[in-house]
Enzyme design. Sequence first.
Site, mmCIF file in Angstrom:
data_model
loop_
_atom_site.group_PDB
_atom_site.id
_atom_site.type_symbol
_atom_site.label_atom_id
_atom_site.label_comp_id
_atom_site.label_asym_id
_atom_site.label_seq_id
_atom_site.Cartn_x
_atom_site.Cartn_y
_atom_site.Cartn_z
ATOM 1 C CD GLU A 74 -3.962 -6.115 2.419
ATOM 2 O OE1 GLU A 74 -4.771 -5.357 2.987
ATOM 3 O OE2 GLU A 74 -2.737 -5.936 2.475
ATOM 4 C CD GLU A 130 -2.927 -1.196 2.217
ATOM 5 O OE1 GLU A 130 -2.678 -0.638 3.294
ATOM 6 O OE2 GLU A 130 -4.027 -1.696 1.957
HETATM 7 C C1 BGP Z 1 -4.457 -2.907 4.904
HETATM 8 C C2 BGP Z 1 -3.164 -3.550 5.317
HETATM 9 C C3 BGP Z 1 -3.271 -4.822 6.015
HETATM 10 C C4 BGP Z 1 -4.587 -5.071 6.738
HETATM 11 C C5 BGP Z 1 -5.788 -4.370 6.155
HETATM 12 C C6 BGP Z 1 -6.992 -4.343 7.075
HETATM 13 O O1 BGP Z 1 -4.220 -1.576 4.905
HETATM 14 O O2 BGP Z 1 -2.348 -3.772 4.156
HETATM 15 O O3 BGP Z 1 -2.147 -4.853 6.846
HETATM 16 O O4 BGP Z 1 -4.455 -4.877 8.090
HETATM 17 O O5 BGP Z 1 -5.517 -3.078 5.779
HETATM 18 O O6 BGP Z 1 -6.898 -3.233 7.919
HETATM 19 P P1 BGP Z 1 -7.170 -3.417 9.471
HETATM 20 O O7 BGP Z 1 -6.248 -4.508 9.904
HETATM 21 O O8 BGP Z 1 -6.882 -2.097 10.064
HETATM 22 O O9 BGP Z 1 -8.630 -3.835 9.578
#
Ligand code: BGP
Length: 469
Positions: free
Chosen positions: A367, A176
Site C-alpha cells: 500500500e 495492518e
Molecule cells: C490502510 C488500509 C487500507 C486503506 C489505507 C488508506 O490502513 O489498510 O484499507 O484504506 O489505509 O486509508 P484511507 O482509506 O483511510 O485513506
Amino acid sequence: MYSREKFPENFLWGGAIAANQAEGAYLEDGKGLSIADGFPHGFQGPFDYPLKEDTYYPSHEAIDFYHRYREDLELMEGMHFNAFRTSISWPRIFPNGDEEEPNEKGLKYYDDLFDEMIRRGMEPVITLSHYETPMHLAMEYGGWRNRKLIDFFLKYCRVVFERYGKKVRYWMTFNEINNMRRNPRSAGAVFPKPGENVQQAVYQASHNMFVANALAVKLGHEMMPGSMIGGMFSLSNVYPNTCKPEDVFETMELRRTSLFYSDVMLRGKYPGYVYRIWDEKDVHVEMEEGDLDLIAKYTNDYLAFSYYRTTTHIFGEPFNGHTGGDQGAPNPYLESTPWGWQIDPLGFRYTLNELYDRYQKPLFVVENGLGQIDEIAADGHIHDDYRIDYTRKHIQAMKQAIKDGVEILGYTYWGPIDIVSAGTGEMKKRYGFVYVDKDNEGNGTLKRIKKDSYDWYARVIASNGEDLD
Ligand code: BGP
C-alpha cells in the site's frame, strides 16, 4: 559497479484494494456481515450493531467490484499490472465464522476472480483478513480476545489454501495487525467494553493472532509448497519533532508500539521491551504450552506494509492512530493533503531501509498512494498531476532504496481505482488512476473514467520503473 539502480526483472507491479472497500454485495450469495459492514463513516468512526435501518453504510455497495471486476481488471491490465492485491472476505466463505462447512457460492466467486486476474497476467496477492472478521465472531465470541478464533481462522485458511493454493502464491494474514494498538475494532474485531482494561484486551487478542499467524504459515507451507505468507503492517513513519532527547526517546517508543508486531511475527519472539509495557499497563497475557515455540518456528516469509506519509511526535503529546499510520504534530518541511497526511518520499526510502536493516527479510510495498480530491475538468478529464508527482517520487525513493541494498518484492499502489476510504468511509478521498462516479452519500452511476495518471502508470510498469516522466 556493485549496487543496482534498477527494479529486478521479476518485480511485481500493480495495485491493491480490499474486499470491504470495493466489492459491495454485502449480503449476496450467502455472505454474512463482516465488522466492516457496521461502520457508517469508516473505521475511525462510530460502529452500529445491529445495523440501523435508515443509515448509509459505504461497504454495502462500495464500487460494486463484486459484479464489475471483469471490467475493472481489464482496466488494470491496460496499465500492464503483473500483480493485483485484494482480500478474501472471510464471511463470504464462513458467513458466521463458526460453521462446519464453507459457503460454496463465496468460494466460487473468488475462483472466478482469481482466474480472471491470472488470465490477464496478474499474480494474485491475497490478504486473508482485511478488517473483515465475521460480525458474528466479534459480537458473540468477543473477537480475537477469544482463543476460539484461532481454530475458526485456521479452518478458513485450510479451506482457501485447498481451493486456491494452485492459483495464489503470495498471501498475507492480518491487514495492518499493528493497528491493534490504535483501533482494535478493525484490526482484531475487539470492541472494548466499558471499564475494560483495553490494553489487556489488545495484547491478549494480539497474542491469539500471533498464534493464528504462525499456524497459518505452518499450514500454508505444508499445503502450498513454495507459497509466501507475509505479515502485513501499517508502517508510515514518525520523526521526533525536535532533537530534544525526550522527543527522540518517546518517538522511539511510539515507533516500537508498531514494530512490536513485526518483531514477533518476523523475528519469532516477544521483544524484551514489551514486558515492561505489560507491567506498566497491568497486562497479563494468557498463553498455552507450545505457543511461543510455534511463534518462534513459523515466522512470516516477507514483510508486507503500507506507507503513506510521515508525522512527528512531541514528548508527552497524545498518539493518534489513523488508518494510514500515526498522526502527530505537523512537520513544517512537508506538504499536507486535505486529510492532514504529510507527503514524504525520502521518508519512504528511510522506512524501507529501517525495515530491511531490522528484519533482513524481503519487503513488499502493498500500500502506497495519494488520497486527494479529484475534479472533473471542463474538458471531461481528470488532470491529477499531483497524483503522478506523488507516485513518481515514491517510486524514485524505492529505486534508491534498492540501490541502498534493500530487497523489495513488489509495489501494489493503494487504490488503483477509486474505492471507499477505510478511515472515513468517503468516496471523496480518491486514490485511483481510475475515477468512479459515486459520492460520499452513495449517489452516482458507478461509471469508470481513466484519469491522466492512468497512462502515466501504464508507462511506468511497461518500462519496469524506468520511464517516470
Ligand atoms: C490502510 C488500509 C487500507 C486503506 C489505507 C488508506 O490502513 O489498510 O484499507 O484504506 O489505509 O486509508 P484511507 O482509506 O483511510 O485513506
